[in-house]
Design a protein around this motif. Structure first.
Motif, PDB file in Angstrom:
ATOM      1  N   UNK A 118      37.278  25.595  21.992  1.00 49.25           N
ATOM      2  CA  UNK A 118      36.784  25.494  23.356  1.00 49.25           C
ATOM      3  C   UNK A 118      36.604  26.810  24.054  1.00 49.25           C
ATOM      4  N   UNK A 119      35.843  26.750  25.144  1.00 44.03           N
ATOM      5  CA  UNK A 119      35.647  27.880  26.043  1.00 44.03           C
ATOM      6  C   UNK A 119      35.857  27.378  27.465  1.00 44.03           C
ATOM      7  N   UNK A 120      36.462  28.234  28.294  1.00 48.38           N
ATOM      8  CA  UNK A 120      36.759  27.823  29.677  1.00 48.38           C
ATOM      9  C   UNK A 120      36.627  29.023  30.609  1.00 48.38           C
ATOM     10  N   UNK A 121      35.997  28.767  31.743  1.00 49.11           N
ATOM     11  CA  UNK A 121      35.964  29.764  32.805  1.00 49.11           C
ATOM     12  C   UNK A 121      36.826  29.282  33.959  1.00 49.11           C
ATOM     13  N   UNK A 122      37.643  30.177  34.506  1.00 50.95           N
ATOM     14  CA  UNK A 122      38.460  29.837  35.667  1.00 50.95           C
ATOM     15  C   UNK A 122      38.378  30.950  36.706  1.00 50.95           C
ATOM     16  N   UNK A 123      38.470  30.522  37.958  1.00 50.90           N
ATOM     17  CA  UNK A 123      38.574  31.456  39.076  1.00 50.90           C
ATOM     18  C   UNK A 123      39.762  31.041  39.917  1.00 50.90           C
ATOM     19  N   UNK A 124      40.588  32.005  40.313  1.00 51.61           N
ATOM     20  CA  UNK A 124      41.745  31.710  41.152  1.00 51.61           C
ATOM     21  C   UNK A 124      41.833  32.746  42.264  1.00 51.61           C
ATOM     22  N   UNK A 125      42.301  32.278  43.431  1.00 47.21           N
ATOM     23  CA  UNK A 125      42.524  33.166  44.561  1.00 47.21           C
ATOM     24  C   UNK A 125      43.849  32.829  45.212  1.00 47.21           C
ATOM     25  N   UNK A 126      44.699  33.830  45.408  1.00 45.21           N
ATOM     26  CA  UNK A 126      45.986  33.688  46.088  1.00 45.21           C
ATOM     27  C   UNK A 126      45.957  34.504  47.371  1.00 45.21           C
ATOM     28  N   UNK A 127      46.529  33.956  48.438  1.00 51.07           N
ATOM     29  CA  UNK A 127      46.512  34.634  49.734  1.00 51.07           C
ATOM     30  C   UNK A 127      47.907  34.627  50.337  1.00 51.07           C
ATOM     31  N   UNK A 128      48.349  35.786  50.794  1.00 50.74           N
ATOM     32  CA  UNK A 128      49.637  35.881  51.479  1.00 50.74           C
ATOM     33  C   UNK A 128      49.480  35.569  52.962  1.00 50.74           C
ATOM     34  N   UNK A 129      50.607  35.413  53.626  1.00 51.74           N
ATOM     35  CA  UNK A 129      50.597  35.031  55.035  1.00 51.74           C
ATOM     36  C   UNK A 129      49.823  36.042  55.892  1.00 51.74           C
ATOM     37  N   UNK A 130      49.847  37.308  55.522  1.00 52.75           N
ATOM     38  CA  UNK A 130      49.150  38.333  56.300  1.00 52.75           C
ATOM     39  C   UNK A 130      47.686  38.500  55.902  1.00 52.75           C
ATOM     40  N   UNK A 131      47.200  37.655  54.989  1.00 52.36           N
ATOM     41  CA  UNK A 131      45.801  37.700  54.592  1.00 52.36           C
ATOM     42  C   UNK A 131      45.505  38.504  53.345  1.00 52.36           C
ATOM     43  N   UNK A 132      46.483  39.190  52.791  1.00 57.78           N
ATOM     44  CA  UNK A 132      46.273  39.964  51.570  1.00 57.78           C
ATOM     45  C   UNK A 132      45.951  39.025  50.411  1.00 57.78           C
ATOM     46  N   UNK A 133      44.915  39.350  49.628  1.00 57.37           N
ATOM     47  CA  UNK A 133      44.441  38.443  48.591  1.00 57.37           C
ATOM     48  C   UNK A 133      44.488  39.070  47.200  1.00 57.37           C
ATOM     49  N   UNK A 134      44.623  38.199  46.233  1.00 57.39           N
ATOM     50  CA  UNK A 134      44.451  38.575  44.844  1.00 57.39           C
ATOM     51  C   UNK A 134      43.523  37.570  44.189  1.00 57.39           C
ATOM     52  N   UNK A 135      42.568  38.081  43.400  1.00 57.84           N
ATOM     53  CA  UNK A 135      41.612  37.201  42.725  1.00 57.84           C
ATOM     54  C   UNK A 135      41.669  37.423  41.222  1.00 57.84           C
ATOM     55  N   UNK A 136      41.444  36.337  40.503  1.00 60.15           N
ATOM     56  CA  UNK A 136      41.418  36.389  39.045  1.00 60.15           C
ATOM     57  C   UNK A 136      40.206  35.623  38.534  1.00 60.15           C
ATOM     58  N   UNK A 137      39.372  36.306  37.762  1.00 56.75           N
ATOM     59  CA  UNK A 137      38.305  35.668  36.993  1.00 56.75           C
ATOM     60  C   UNK A 137      38.700  35.742  35.529  1.00 56.75           C
ATOM     61  N   UNK A 138      38.645  34.621  34.828  1.00 58.22           N
ATOM     62  CA  UNK A 138      39.079  34.619  33.425  1.00 58.22           C
ATOM     63  C   UNK A 138      38.146  33.758  32.580  1.00 58.22           C
ATOM     64  N   UNK A 139      37.711  34.322  31.469  1.00 56.98           N
ATOM     65  CA  UNK A 139      36.960  33.599  30.450  1.00 56.98           C
ATOM     66  C   UNK A 139      37.867  33.467  29.242  1.00 56.98           C
ATOM     67  N   UNK A 140      38.085  32.239  28.808  1.00 60.03           N
ATOM     68  CA  UNK A 140      39.095  31.967  27.781  1.00 60.03           C
ATOM     69  C   UNK A 140      38.476  31.198  26.611  1.00 60.03           C
ATOM     70  N   UNK A 141      38.825  31.609  25.405  1.00 58.03           N
ATOM     71  CA  UNK A 141      38.392  30.917  24.192  1.00 58.03           C
ATOM     72  C   UNK A 141      39.653  30.504  23.422  1.00 58.03           C
ATOM     73  N   UNK A 142      39.658  29.292  22.898  1.00 61.14           N
ATOM     74  CA  UNK A 142      40.841  28.787  22.207  1.00 61.14           C
ATOM     75  C   UNK A 142      40.469  27.996  20.979  1.00 61.14           C
ATOM     76  N   UNK A 143      41.363  28.059  19.993  1.00 64.22           N
ATOM     77  CA  UNK A 143      41.303  27.192  18.823  1.00 64.22           C
ATOM     78  C   UNK A 143      42.669  26.524  18.697  1.00 64.22           C
ATOM     79  N   UNK A 144      42.682  25.205  18.592  1.00 65.26           N
ATOM     80  CA  UNK A 144      43.928  24.444  18.561  1.00 65.26           C
ATOM     81  C   UNK A 144      43.895  23.432  17.430  1.00 65.26           C
ATOM     82  N   UNK A 145      44.986  23.406  16.680  1.00 63.16           N
ATOM     83  CA  UNK A 145      45.133  22.438  15.590  1.00 63.16           C
ATOM     84  C   UNK A 145      46.424  21.668  15.799  1.00 63.16           C
ATOM     85  N   UNK A 146      46.320  20.374  16.024  1.00 65.12           N
ATOM     86  CA  UNK A 146      47.484  19.524  16.252  1.00 65.12           C
ATOM     87  C   UNK A 146      48.073  19.133  14.901  1.00 65.12           C
ATOM     88  N   UNK A 147      49.354  19.431  14.714  1.00 67.60           N
ATOM     89  CA  UNK A 147      50.013  19.177  13.435  1.00 67.60           C
ATOM     90  C   UNK A 147      50.237  17.675  13.217  1.00 67.60           C
TER      91      UNK A 147
END
Length: 384
Positions: free
Chosen positions: A355-384
């Motif tokens: 699979x492939x997944x795109x995510x965007x996240x934003x965190x904000x503190x009480x005073x308005x300071x922000x952090x943003x994360x853009x992430x593109x993720x690729x995964x391979x999973x095999x269930x035993x």
């Protein structure tokens, strides 16, 4: 097989189940999966250092970054891979189950320089006897069956209760009642510079209480309603204060033809660590050392669409907010968080997912300071 059968017979003898129960056999299974992730991440304020928690998976509150570091990083990992062991015995109609599961997440004892060697950590370890469950597993306040199918380790992290801990749980039909491990996290009083820290009390004799009801509709939808009551207790660093906290949570899994909608809504006062991976604390200590609870609200909705029997996608939105009293907490505490996900998953054979997944996240503190994360993720999973 004989070793596990002997253990089951010994347990039957201790519980007084009688001679006929001692003839019962124990079935045991190994399970888990192997999963490899490749994550291309862009942090608005500079990436956290290698090995930091948010470099493993999205944790609200960890994406504000490290100024001075580069903003763009790539991480390869197989740390989410897990294995488990389960036994099931039947003693004259009494069902005895044991389960233990380990993975390799969250630890910082390894590094990416040579061996990428990380210690196993305990996820679940419990025994169930008929209607009783004793040990560590998902908190009764959480419904893991409602989590979206995202490649990120939690997915919708700020919008869901997410706790594993030791407990004693009783289940009867759709009803569940549990006493669970207590732990109080609060903000310390403001210092001279207007800042605050996190105080983990580790004290208290009153367990957390959870009640839950699971039910289905004729159309196949599954819902849960859960309530949480807990004592917040601080007896540390010269403080001695107690108050009550509570929370209510509703989850659903609703079929829509071959597709489904998963959702969660949670609200409470003093929930703290139960929501959003402890993005906000349960309360704050005022100038007199008394606990003032913090109200919080969170939820997510996820729609999963099957393009055909091998291809599918999930579209997820998640959000959380804390109602801080800034005169007590100051402006450096976490206030709001939200994230969005879209993915494309392919299973050429049933046990395997690419699979492939795109995510965007934003965190904000009480005073308005922000952090943003853009992430593109690729995964391979095999269930035993």
């Amino acid at each position: 097989m004989n070793n596990y059968k002997a253990s089951a017979i010994a347990m039957a003898t201790l519980m007084g189940l009688g001679t006929s129960a001692q003839a019962a056999e124990t079935d045991f299974t190994f399970g888990g999966y192997v999963k490899t992730d490749v994550m291309f991440s862009d942090y608005s304020n500079g990436a956290p250092d290698s090995g930091s928690l948010s470099r493993q998976f999205y944790v609200p509150g960890t994406i504000y970054g490290t100024p001075g570091n580069g903003e763009q990083v790539v991480d390869f990992q197989a740390r989410e891979s897990r294995f488990n062991f389960k036994t099931v015995s039947d003693f004259d109609g009494h069902k005895l189950t044991g389960f233990i599961e380990l993975d390799f997440m969250t630890h910082t004892d390894g590094n990416e320089r040579v061996s990428n060697s990380y210690s196993p950590r305990i996820r679940h370890a419990f025994v169930s006897y008929d209607n009783w469950t004793v040990g560590q597993t998902w908190t009764t306040f959480q419904n893991p069956g409602a989590l979206p199918e995202n490649l990120d380790f939690v997915g919708a992290a700020e919008g869901t209760p997410f706790v594993r801990q030791a407990m004693i749980r009783y289940t009867n039909g759709g009803f569940q009642f549990a006493i669970e491990n207590p732990e109080t996290t609060v903000n310390t009083p403001l210092d001279e510079e207007g800042g605050t820290g996190r105080l983990v009390s580790g004290a208290g004799m009153v367990p957390d209480f959870v009640a839950r009801y699971n039910f289905k509709t004729e159309g196949g939808a599954k819902f849960t309603v859960a309530g949480l009551a807990r004592q917040l207790n601080v007896e540390k660093s010269g403080y001695d204060s107690q108050t009550m906290g509570y929370g209510v949570s509703f989850t659903g899994v609703i079929p829509v033809g071959d597709d489904d909608i998963k959702l969660s809504a949670t609200a409470g006062d003093g929930m703290g660590r139960y929501m959003a991976l402890n993005y906000a604390n349960a309360g704050v200590l005022d100038a007199d050392g008394d606990i003032k609870t913090i109200s919080s609200y969170g939820g997510f909705v996820s729609y999963r669409h099957w393009w055909n029997d091998k291809w599918r996608s999930s579209f997820t939105l998640s959000a959380f907010t804390a109602d801080n009293d800034e005169s007590l907490t100051g402006g450096s505490v976490n206030k709001e968080s939200y994230s969005g996900y879209i993915n494309l998953l392919y299973s050429p054979i049933k046990p395997m997912t690419i699979g492939a997944e795109y995510m965007y996240a934003e965190n904000t503190k009480q005073d308005g300071y922000k952090g943003e994360l853009n992430r593109l993720m690729f995964s391979v999973k095999y269930v035993l």
